[in-house]
Design a protein around this motif. Structure first.
Motif, PDB file in Angstrom:
ATOM      1  N   ASP A   1       0.839  -1.206   0.000  1.00 52.03           N
ATOM      2  CA  ASP A   1       0.000   0.000   0.000  1.00 52.03           C
ATOM      3  C   ASP A   1       0.870   1.251   0.000  1.00 52.03           C
ATOM      4  OD1 ASP A   1      -1.682   2.162   0.675  1.00 52.03           O
ATOM      5  OD2 ASP A   1      -2.989   0.897   1.879  1.00 52.03           O
ATOM      6  N   GLU A   2       0.797   2.010  -1.080  1.00 55.39           N
ATOM      7  CA  GLU A   2       1.637   3.212  -1.193  1.00 55.39           C
ATOM      8  C   GLU A   2       1.314   4.251  -0.117  1.00 55.39           C
ATOM      9  OE1 GLU A   2       0.208   6.015  -4.614  1.00 55.39           O
ATOM     10  OE2 GLU A   2      -0.396   3.961  -5.105  1.00 55.39           O
ATOM     11  N   HIS A   3       0.078   4.274   0.378  1.00 55.67           N
ATOM     12  CA  HIS A   3      -0.286   5.244   1.412  1.00 55.67           C
ATOM     13  C   HIS A   3       0.362   4.888   2.749  1.00 55.67           C
ATOM     14  CE1 HIS A   3      -3.043   7.039  -1.402  1.00 55.67           C
ATOM     15  NE2 HIS A   3      -3.593   5.851  -1.624  1.00 55.67           N
TER      16      HIS A   3
ATOM     17  N   LYS B   1       9.003  11.166  -4.438  1.00 56.04           N
ATOM     18  CA  LYS B   1       9.270  12.606  -4.493  1.00 56.04           C
ATOM     19  C   LYS B   1       8.853  13.287  -3.201  1.00 56.04           C
ATOM     20  CE  LYS B   1       6.491  15.629  -5.877  1.00 56.04           C
ATOM     21  NZ  LYS B   1       5.614  16.694  -5.321  1.00 56.04           N
ATOM     22  N   THR B   2       7.687  12.940  -2.687  1.00 57.66           N
ATOM     23  CA  THR B   2       7.179  13.549  -1.458  1.00 57.66           C
ATOM     24  C   THR B   2       8.118  13.268  -0.289  1.00 57.66           C
ATOM     25  OG1 THR B   2       4.917  13.359  -2.271  1.00 57.66           O
ATOM     26  CG2 THR B   2       5.197  13.632   0.101  1.00 57.66           C
TER      27      THR B   2
ATOM     28  N   SER C   1       4.011   5.696   2.218  1.00 54.01           N
ATOM     29  CA  SER C   1       4.267   7.134   2.242  1.00 54.01           C
ATOM     30  C   SER C   1       4.319   7.663   3.675  1.00 54.01           C
ATOM     31  CB  SER C   1       3.195   7.881   1.438  1.00 54.01           C
ATOM     32  OG  SER C   1       3.450   9.259   1.432  1.00 54.01           O
ATOM     33  N   ALA C   2       3.361   7.227   4.498  1.00 59.06           N
ATOM     34  CA  ALA C   2       3.359   7.650   5.901  1.00 59.06           C
ATOM     35  C   ALA C   2       4.608   7.133   6.615  1.00 59.06           C
ATOM     36  CB  ALA C   2       2.097   7.148   6.598  1.00 59.06           C
ATOM     37  N   ALA C   3       5.015   5.911   6.301  1.00 62.28           N
ATOM     38  CA  ALA C   3       6.221   5.351   6.912  1.00 62.28           C
ATOM     39  C   ALA C   3       7.458   6.127   6.467  1.00 62.28           C
ATOM     40  CB  ALA C   3       6.359   3.876   6.549  1.00 62.28           C
ATOM     41  N   TYR C   4       7.511   6.504   5.190  1.00 62.31           N
ATOM     42  CA  TYR C   4       8.641   7.300   4.697  1.00 62.31           C
ATOM     43  C   TYR C   4       8.760   8.618   5.456  1.00 62.31           C
ATOM     44  CZ  TYR C   4       9.259   4.475   0.400  1.00 62.31           C
ATOM     45  OH  TYR C   4       9.510   3.484  -0.514  1.00 62.31           O
TER      46      TYR C   4
END
Length: 197
Positions: free
Chosen positions: A27-29, A68-69, A32-35
């Motif tokens: 899950d990319e979401h 990128k984010t 993303s939160a983990a990143y």
């Protein structure tokens, strides 16, 4: 398998142990939160030697927007802790070499502009008074940030006159008055030390 190992290593190295690796990979979401947590830990670290490898790993993410984010968040975090423009420029040079791997030019350019914005901010913080041409090369976001933070009457005057947006010009004008006023009060109370600080 390799991508799963990369994600697991990122999380483990940052001490983010409450995120399920399988969920993050799927899950990319979640990823993303983990990143965001990973780059926050990295930005707060005392050393910068692992950042380029971190960026290279994140940029292997199959979703470039997610990558990128995360890289932008790292740039912001490192810039906010940098001792000055020279230190940040050296750090950013290595990171930008990795960013060139992004396939999407718009994402590469966004990160380059963010680095440029922070170099501008840090040079102003170091005492540089930019020209109108230099000011024109930074984003509206950075102009507003400098208008909100600078204590330099010359910088605020430039922003009040040449800022891109009316709101930025107004912020700079109002802050210029308060900075000038506080300097005047300090000078009168402190034996004429106007202009120091």
């Amino acid at each position: 398998m390799t991508w799963r190992c990369d994600v697991a290593a990122l999380l483990a190295d940052a001490g983010v142990l409450d995120v399920d690796v399988e969920d993050a990979v799927a899950d990319e979401h979640v990823r993303s939160a983990a990143y965001q947590r990973v780059v926050s830990v990295a930005a707060a670290a005392p050393g910068r030697e692992r950042d380029r490898a971190l960026v290279a790993t994140i940029l292997r993410d199959p979703h470039e927007m997610t990558a990128k984010t995360a890289v932008v968040a790292l740039v912001d975090g490192v810039a906010m802790r940098a001792s000055g423009a020279a230190e940040f420029r050296r750090w950013a040079a290595g990171v930008l070499l990795e960013v060139d791997r992004l396939a999407t030019e718009a994402y590469r350019e966004f990160i380059r502009r963010r680095v440029h914005d922070w170099l501008f901010h840090l040079s102003v913080r170091d005492g540089h008074v930019p020209t109108a041409a230099e000011l024109a090369q930074v984003t509206d976001w950075m102009q507003r940030l400098v208008a909100e933070e600078s204590m330099s009457p010359a910088v605020l005057a430039l922003l009040a006159e040449s800022g891109h947006r009316r709101k930025t010009r107004n912020v700079a004008m109002n802050r210029s008055r308060s900075v000038d006023g506080s300097r005047g009060r300090r000078g009168a109370a402190g034996g004429g030390r106007v202009g120091r600080g």
